[in-house]
Design a protein around this motif. Structure first.
Motif, PDB file in Angstrom:
ATOM      1  N   THR A 208       7.882   5.716   1.399  1.00 36.18           N
ATOM      2  CA  THR A 208       8.373   5.485   2.755  1.00 36.18           C
ATOM      3  C   THR A 208       9.450   6.523   3.047  1.00 36.18           C
ATOM      4  O   THR A 208       9.908   7.239   2.150  1.00 36.18           O
ATOM      5  CB  THR A 208       8.953   4.070   2.890  1.00 36.18           C
ATOM      6  OG1 THR A 208      10.105   3.959   2.040  1.00 36.18           O
ATOM      7  CG2 THR A 208       7.920   3.017   2.488  1.00 36.18           C
TER       8      THR A 208
ATOM      9  N   ARG B 286       5.777  -0.251   2.319  1.00 42.40           N
ATOM     10  CA  ARG B 286       5.070  -0.392   1.044  1.00 42.40           C
ATOM     11  C   ARG B 286       4.465  -1.789   0.930  1.00 42.40           C
ATOM     12  O   ARG B 286       5.171  -2.792   1.040  1.00 42.40           O
ATOM     13  CB  ARG B 286       6.013  -0.141  -0.128  1.00 42.40           C
ATOM     14  CG  ARG B 286       5.317  -0.243  -1.494  1.00 42.40           C
ATOM     15  CD  ARG B 286       6.213   0.233  -2.613  1.00 42.40           C
ATOM     16  NE  ARG B 286       6.464   1.660  -2.509  1.00 42.40           N
ATOM     17  CZ  ARG B 286       5.619   2.613  -2.902  1.00 42.40           C
ATOM     18  NH1 ARG B 286       4.448   2.272  -3.410  1.00 42.40           N
ATOM     19  NH2 ARG B 286       5.920   3.878  -2.780  1.00 42.40           N
TER      20      ARG B 286
ATOM     21  N   CYS C 282       0.847  -2.536  -4.046  1.00 43.46           N
ATOM     22  CA  CYS C 282       0.525  -1.115  -4.189  1.00 43.46           C
ATOM     23  C   CYS C 282       1.404  -0.424  -5.220  1.00 43.46           C
ATOM     24  O   CYS C 282       2.638  -0.520  -5.162  1.00 43.46           O
ATOM     25  CB  CYS C 282       0.669  -0.424  -2.830  1.00 43.46           C
ATOM     26  SG  CYS C 282       0.310   1.351  -2.901  1.00 43.46           S
TER      27      CYS C 282
ATOM     28  N   THR D 190       3.024   6.837  -3.377  1.00 44.40           N
ATOM     29  CA  THR D 190       3.336   6.883  -1.949  1.00 44.40           C
ATOM     30  C   THR D 190       4.817   6.621  -1.743  1.00 44.40           C
ATOM     31  O   THR D 190       5.488   6.028  -2.591  1.00 44.40           O
ATOM     32  CB  THR D 190       2.516   5.841  -1.167  1.00 44.40           C
ATOM     33  OG1 THR D 190       2.835   4.531  -1.643  1.00 44.40           O
ATOM     34  CG2 THR D 190       1.025   6.080  -1.352  1.00 44.40           C
TER      35      THR D 190
ATOM     36  N   THR E 188       5.216  -3.758  -9.139  1.00 46.29           N
ATOM     37  CA  THR E 188       5.030  -4.044  -7.717  1.00 46.29           C
ATOM     38  C   THR E 188       5.742  -5.341  -7.343  1.00 46.29           C
ATOM     39  O   THR E 188       6.061  -6.176  -8.198  1.00 46.29           O
ATOM     40  CB  THR E 188       3.535  -4.179  -7.380  1.00 46.29           C
ATOM     41  OG1 THR E 188       2.981  -5.271  -8.124  1.00 46.29           O
ATOM     42  CG2 THR E 188       2.785  -2.893  -7.726  1.00 46.29           C
TER      43      THR E 188
ATOM     44  N   CYS F 250       3.896   6.603   3.729  1.00 43.97           N
ATOM     45  CA  CYS F 250       3.553   5.277   4.247  1.00 43.97           C
ATOM     46  C   CYS F 250       4.705   4.780   5.116  1.00 43.97           C
ATOM     47  O   CYS F 250       5.877   5.072   4.838  1.00 43.97           O
ATOM     48  CB  CYS F 250       3.307   4.274   3.118  1.00 43.97           C
ATOM     49  SG  CYS F 250       1.627   4.328   2.450  1.00 43.97           S
TER      50      CYS F 250
END
Length: 407
Positions: A52, A42, A46, A50, A231, A39
């Motif tokens: 960065t 972020r 989420c 995933t 998150t 990604c």
């Protein structure tokens, strides 16, 4: 067959499956899921697997990723060996942001799947995309590479809601991208919405629905915001910067979605999914919901073949390292017992507009279905025909109905 501990049992280094799992591969359909863990940034809500660029660390890169996925695909071919699926019915590339890979790279993955097991002539091939990660040219290239369906993360048309969710695209970009996808030749285009974000007004959500309808897509997914531990959004709520989502507001939003989409010619086929036509339904997700087989490629990807479910190590570096020495990236697996398989079947199929046959329930489950019918949660005509199908009110209380059917 007994189940295993919640953490699962170890996966053999060669990925071998029990012989009993190989006897019926693909008889209820076979799909391939490909997880792309990259990604650009972020989102605050989420908790997906995933990364960065700053979070990746060493041993993993976008440039090498396709070759690593193809290495797992080669392992999958060895594991299934003399028991390959008759064909691949669906492919779904998710993430993350798959379209951070080039169309050529995404095409290489699709070609690898086709060479390994063969794509059905009418295979559904989907990629997810963030609206800011595609252009008219890249969409045309994806279509030329064999992708037939695209799912765009819109979430909202309201700038304030996008800001709270930490989405990077500007308001209006998602519906622009949807129109560009249609112009590029995608017959099937989905827009994802999230409702119930703190600060979202009734007018905000109505505007999002209106933009979705005007975009001319044939599929819409709409999900209530879930606040996941760990998150940024959860941290902001704990600090009191934002209120927690309201169940009553979420119910109102769902009813608004059903009304607006129904008036525009969409019909629900799963509690959170609407399509204009039967052909527009996501066949890959239907494979999950109806007990088909699929192989999940990529870090953290889950697979299911012949009643065996397993999942890969989560970090891209660990995933790549295992495959580089010829080992399975599988972290753990479990063999579903008949009771566990039945529970999952009821949980998933009840969410579908097709419902489930009442004769698949035991006596206590049928009694629970009768109670749900009396409470207006199951459709009376479908019940008389021998099926448990949720009413609109039942969809709002789907989890409670499942508990009624699995006493």
């Amino acid at each position: 067959m007994p189940g295993v501990l919640p953490d699962g049992e170890p996966v053999p280094t060669d990925g071998a499956l029990p012989p009993t799992a190989l006897t019926s591969v693909g008889q209820r359909g076979f799909g391939v899921y490909v997880h792309v863990p990259f990604c650009a940034s972020r989102c605050g809500y989420c908790d997906f697997n995933t990364y960065t660029s700053a979070e990746l660390g060493g041993g993993a890169s976008r440039e090498e990723y396709v070759d690593t996925v193809l290495a797992e695909l080669a392992l999958a071919r060895r594991v299934l060996g003399d028991n390959p699926p008759p064909r691949v019915d669906t492919v779904f590339v998710g993430g993350g942001t798959p379209t951070l890979l080039s169309p050529d790279d995404l095409g290489r993955i699709l070609d690898g799947i086709d060479r390994t097991w063969g794509l059905a002539a009418d295979a559904e091939v989907t990629t997810e995309a963030n609206p800011e990660s595609v252009t008219p040219a890249s969409l045309r290239a994806l279509r030329a590479a064999g992708y037939t369906r695209i799912s765009l993360g819109m979430q909202s048309a309201a700038p304030g809601v996008l800001a709270i969710l930490d989405r990077q695209h500007r308001a209006g970009r998602a519906t622009e991208a949807a129109r560009e996808a249609r112009e590029a030749g995608f017959a099937h285009v989905n827009l994802d919405l999230i409702y119930g974000t703190p600060g979202e007004s009734t007018e905000d959500f109505a505007g999002s629905l209106a933009e979705v309808v005007a975009a001319g897509v044939d599929h819409v997914s709409a999900y209530a915001l879930i606040v996941e531990d760990g998150t940024r959004l959860a941290a902001r709520m704990r600090r009191g910067e934002l209120p927690y989502p309201s169940d009553d507001v979420a119910a109102d939003r769902y009813l608004a979605a059903e009304a607006a989409l129904g008036a525009a010619g969409f019909a629900w086929y799963e509690v959170s999914n609407w399509a204009r036509t039967a052909a527009g339904r996501c066949r890959h997700n239907l494979l999950y919901w109806t007990g088909g087989d699929w192989w999940g490629l990529g870090p953290g990807a889950h697979s299911h073949v012949g009643g065996v479910r397993w999942w890969n190590v989560k970090h891209p570096s660990a995933y790549a390292k295992r495959l580089s020495v010829g080992e399975s990236p599988g972290q753990a697996r479990e063999l579903l017992s008949p009771a566990e398989a039945h529970m999952e079947d009821v949980m998933l199929r009840l969410r579908l507009a097709s419902g489930l046959p009442l004769d698949t329930l035991d006596g206590a489950g049928r009694a629970g279905a009768a109670d749900a019918l009396a409470a207006g949660l199951l459709d009376a005509a479908e019940y008389a025909a021998g099926r448990a199908v949720l009413t609109l009110r039942g969809r709002l209380l789907a989890d409670a109905v499942v508990r009624d059917l699995l006493p």
